[in-house]
Design an enzyme around this catalytic site. Sequence first.
Site, PDB file in Angstrom:
ATOM      1  N   LEU A  54       0.802  -1.226   0.000  1.00 22.68           N
ATOM      2  CA  LEU A  54       0.000   0.000   0.000  1.00 22.68           C
ATOM      3  C   LEU A  54       0.836   1.279   0.000  1.00 22.68           C
ATOM      4  CD1 LEU A  54      -2.862  -1.057   2.442  1.00 22.68           C
ATOM      5  CD2 LEU A  54      -2.685  -1.363  -0.025  1.00 22.68           C
ATOM      6  N   CYS A  55       2.141   1.144  -0.169  1.00 23.22           N
ATOM      7  CA  CYS A  55       2.990   2.335  -0.247  1.00 23.22           C
ATOM      8  C   CYS A  55       2.900   2.963  -1.634  1.00 23.22           C
ATOM      9  CB  CYS A  55       4.445   1.967   0.037  1.00 23.22           C
ATOM     10  SG  CYS A  55       4.823   1.812   1.783  1.00 23.22           S
ATOM     11  N   HIS A  56       2.886   4.291  -1.669  1.00 22.41           N
ATOM     12  CA  HIS A  56       2.880   4.996  -2.941  1.00 22.41           C
ATOM     13  C   HIS A  56       4.288   5.017  -3.546  1.00 22.41           C
ATOM     14  CE1 HIS A  56      -0.642   6.600  -0.816  1.00 22.41           C
ATOM     15  NE2 HIS A  56      -1.149   6.848  -2.002  1.00 22.41           N
ATOM     16  N   MET A  83       8.428   4.905   5.388  1.00 22.23           N
ATOM     17  CA  MET A  83       8.623   3.495   5.042  1.00 22.23           C
ATOM     18  C   MET A  83       9.885   3.284   4.221  1.00 22.23           C
ATOM     19  SD  MET A  83       6.356   1.970   6.670  1.00 22.23           S
ATOM     20  CE  MET A  83       6.871   0.368   6.074  1.00 22.23           C
ATOM     21  N   GLU A  84      10.217   4.254   3.395  1.00 21.98           N
ATOM     22  CA  GLU A  84      11.450   4.155   2.606  1.00 21.98           C
ATOM     23  C   GLU A  84      12.678   4.138   3.521  1.00 21.98           C
ATOM     24  OE1 GLU A  84       8.382   5.128  -0.271  1.00 21.98           O
ATOM     25  OE2 GLU A  84       8.819   5.838   1.744  1.00 21.98           O
ATOM     26  N   ASP A 130      23.411 -11.521   6.138  1.00 18.66           N
ATOM     27  CA  ASP A 130      23.752 -12.492   5.098  1.00 18.66           C
ATOM     28  C   ASP A 130      25.262 -12.718   5.002  1.00 18.66           C
ATOM     29  OD1 ASP A 130      23.377 -14.164   2.786  1.00 18.66           O
ATOM     30  OD2 ASP A 130      23.987 -12.455   1.555  1.00 18.66           O
TER      31      ASP A 130
END
Length: 230
Positions: free
Chosen positions: A136-138, A174-175, A189
Site C-alpha cells: 500500500l505504499c505509494h 517506510m522508505e 547475510d
Amino acid sequence: MKLILQESITGLGNPGDLVQVKSGYGRNYLLPSGKAIIANEENMKVYEAKQEELKLQEEKRLESAKEIFEKNSFKMIDVSEKKETFRRALASGKIYVGKEVFELIKNKEMPKGDPITLAEVSAVLGVKKTSELIPLCHPLPIDHTATKIIMNEEDSSLEVYCVVSTYAKTGVEMEAIMGVNAALITIYDLSKIVNPHLRIDNVKLLIKEGGKSGLWKNPDGLPNFLKDFF
C-alpha cells in the site's frame, strides 16, 4: 425504459420505452413491448412501478461499486488532493553480530567481503524498491538517501541509520525503514557464514518531517550526534 415525446407513432423507440405521442386528438400512447397502447391510468402505474424498480436496481449497482472501491479490506490512501511538500525521514536499527564477527568486520577480513560497504548499497536499493515490497505504499520520486553504519565495540553491534528525502504528497518513513532493514539483512547475510547466532533489533523511525504534521521526533530521544542535525 425511457420517456420519449414524439408527434407520431411511426418508429417509436425501443420495446419497453414509454412513448407519449402528441396527436391531433390529444391522446397519449404507451409502447411497453413494441406495440402502441393507450396511456391510461393503469398503464401509467405499471410504468411508474417499473421506473421505481429500475431506480432500486441502479442504487444497488452503485452500492456494489462503492463496496468494491471504498469498503474493501485494503486500499491505497488517496493523496490526489494533497499538496506536494518537502518530506524527510530518518530511521535506525541494530544488529548484534558477536565478538568474532565484529573483529573480522573491523579488520576487513570477512570471507564474503565487507558487509558495511555492501549494506550501504543495499540500503539504497531498499529505499528505491519500497513501493514494490510494501503493497500500500505509494511509489515516490526519491530525491536523496544516505546511510551511516556505526560499529559499537562494547556490545559487538552495528547500528544503521538511513535518511531519505523527497518533494511529494506523502512521506518517506517506510522508505527510510526499508533502507535500514535492507542494510541489516545484508550484514546478516554476509555474517552468518561465520556466526549464524545473530540478532536484528530495535528498528524504528527516529524523525519525520513535512506535510500537515510538520516535524515529529521519536519520544525515546535521538543519539547525541543527531540532536543538532534536524
